[in-house]
Design a protein around this motif. Sequence first.
Motif, short mmCIF file in Angstrom:
data_model
loop_
_atom_site.label_atom_id
_atom_site.label_comp_id
_atom_site.label_asym_id
_atom_site.label_seq_id
_atom_site.Cartn_x
_atom_site.Cartn_y
_atom_site.Cartn_z
N PHE A 67 0.48 -1.16 -0.33
CA PHE A 67 0.08 -0.14 -0.01
C PHE A 67 1.02 1.72 -0.47
O PHE A 67 0.68 2.54 -0.35
CB PHE A 67 -0.78 0.11 1.58
CG PHE A 67 -1.79 1.67 1.35
CD1 PHE A 67 -2.74 1.23 0.13
CD2 PHE A 67 -1.50 2.21 1.95
CE1 PHE A 67 -3.78 2.41 0.73
CE2 PHE A 67 -2.56 3.16 2.10
CZ PHE A 67 -2.91 3.30 1.22
N LYS A 68 1.91 1.37 1.09
CA LYS A 68 2.32 2.16 1.28
C LYS A 68 3.86 2.58 0.12
O LYS A 68 3.87 3.81 -0.80
CB LYS A 68 3.46 2.33 2.60
CG LYS A 68 2.86 2.48 2.86
CD LYS A 68 3.44 2.49 4.76
CE LYS A 68 2.84 2.64 6.45
NZ LYS A 68 4.09 2.29 7.32
N ASN A 69 4.21 1.76 -0.75
CA ASN A 69 5.09 1.77 -1.71
C ASN A 69 4.99 1.06 -3.46
O ASN A 69 5.54 1.55 -4.42
CB ASN A 69 6.21 0.64 -1.31
CG ASN A 69 6.96 0.99 0.05
OD1 ASN A 69 7.45 2.30 0.13
ND2 ASN A 69 7.05 0.21 0.42
N GLY A 70 3.20 0.94 -3.59
CA GLY A 70 2.86 1.21 -4.99
C GLY A 70 2.20 2.03 -5.43
O GLY A 70 1.14 1.34 -6.07
N GLN A 71 2.28 3.13 -4.44
CA GLN A 71 1.11 4.16 -5.00
C GLN A 71 1.37 4.34 -6.56
O GLN A 71 0.94 4.60 -7.66
CB GLN A 71 1.73 5.39 -4.57
CG GLN A 71 0.95 4.94 -2.81
CD GLN A 71 -0.79 5.40 -2.70
OE1 GLN A 71 -1.29 5.33 -3.59
NE2 GLN A 71 -0.79 4.02 -1.82
N ASP A 72 2.50 4.10 -7.29
CA ASP A 72 3.63 5.02 -8.17
C ASP A 72 2.92 4.36 -9.59
O ASP A 72 2.68 4.44 -10.60
CB ASP A 72 4.27 5.18 -8.39
CG ASP A 72 4.92 6.63 -7.74
OD1 ASP A 72 4.40 7.23 -7.64
OD2 ASP A 72 6.49 7.41 -7.56
N LEU A 73 3.28 2.50 -8.72
CA LEU A 73 2.87 1.59 -9.83
C LEU A 73 1.47 1.62 -10.33
O LEU A 73 0.71 1.28 -11.50
CB LEU A 73 3.09 0.39 -8.82
CG LEU A 73 2.95 -0.67 -10.38
CD1 LEU A 73 3.50 -0.94 -11.30
CD2 LEU A 73 3.16 -1.99 -9.12
N VAL A 74 0.73 1.51 -9.67
CA VAL A 74 -1.18 1.98 -9.68
C VAL A 74 -1.25 3.05 -10.64
O VAL A 74 -2.10 2.72 -11.64
CB VAL A 74 -2.10 2.25 -8.35
CG1 VAL A 74 -3.42 2.04 -8.96
CG2 VAL A 74 -1.73 0.78 -7.48
N ARG A 75 -1.15 4.01 -10.24
CA ARG A 75 -1.24 5.05 -10.60
C ARG A 75 -0.15 5.63 -12.43
O ARG A 75 -0.41 6.48 -12.75
CB ARG A 75 -0.24 6.92 -10.28
CG ARG A 75 -0.56 7.99 -9.99
CD ARG A 75 0.48 9.25 -9.26
NE ARG A 75 -0.02 9.22 -8.44
CZ ARG A 75 0.47 9.13 -7.24
NH1 ARG A 75 1.76 8.20 -7.30
NH2 ARG A 75 0.18 8.56 -5.82
N ASN A 76 1.12 4.64 -12.18
CA ASN A 76 2.03 5.15 -13.97
C ASN A 76 1.33 4.05 -14.60
O ASN A 76 2.16 3.51 -15.55
CB ASN A 76 3.19 5.38 -13.47
CG ASN A 76 2.96 6.90 -12.90
OD1 ASN A 76 1.84 7.99 -13.15
ND2 ASN A 76 3.97 6.99 -12.05
N GLY A 77 1.20 2.84 -13.54
CA GLY A 77 0.92 1.66 -14.40
C GLY A 77 2.29 1.17 -14.67
O GLY A 77 3.27 1.23 -14.11
N SER A 78 2.31 -0.56 -15.50
CA SER A 78 3.48 -1.49 -15.47
C SER A 78 4.54 -0.78 -16.12
O SER A 78 3.67 0.08 -17.14
CB SER A 78 3.05 -2.33 -15.32
OG SER A 78 4.45 -3.55 -15.81
N LYS A 79 5.95 -0.63 -15.87
CA LYS A 79 6.79 -0.21 -16.65
C LYS A 79 7.20 -1.78 -17.81
O LYS A 79 8.26 -1.88 -18.25
CB LYS A 79 8.11 -0.19 -15.89
CG LYS A 79 7.95 1.03 -15.02
CD LYS A 79 7.78 2.49 -15.67
CE LYS A 79 7.98 3.30 -14.78
NZ LYS A 79 6.75 4.22 -15.18
#
Length: 82
Positions: A67-79
Amino acid sequence: MINDERIIETLDELDAFLLTAESGVLGLQNVAGVALATHNGSGRRFVAILDDQNQLLLGRWVSEDVFKNGQDLVRNGSKRSR
């Protein structure tokens, strides 16, 4: 609806879940977004797949670390390549 008690424990698991949802494998209709959220009743964290009315189509519990570290992944999608 969250009726699966498995918990996404790592960012790699979150990434795989997001790619699966995005690919259409889950068979969800009318998907419009993804969010990390907190369950009002229990305070547990989860990733939510939302429709265009912001209604929950599917949710999976996530660890506090995800939850704390996945914000960017959810916001920007997978690389990863899709």
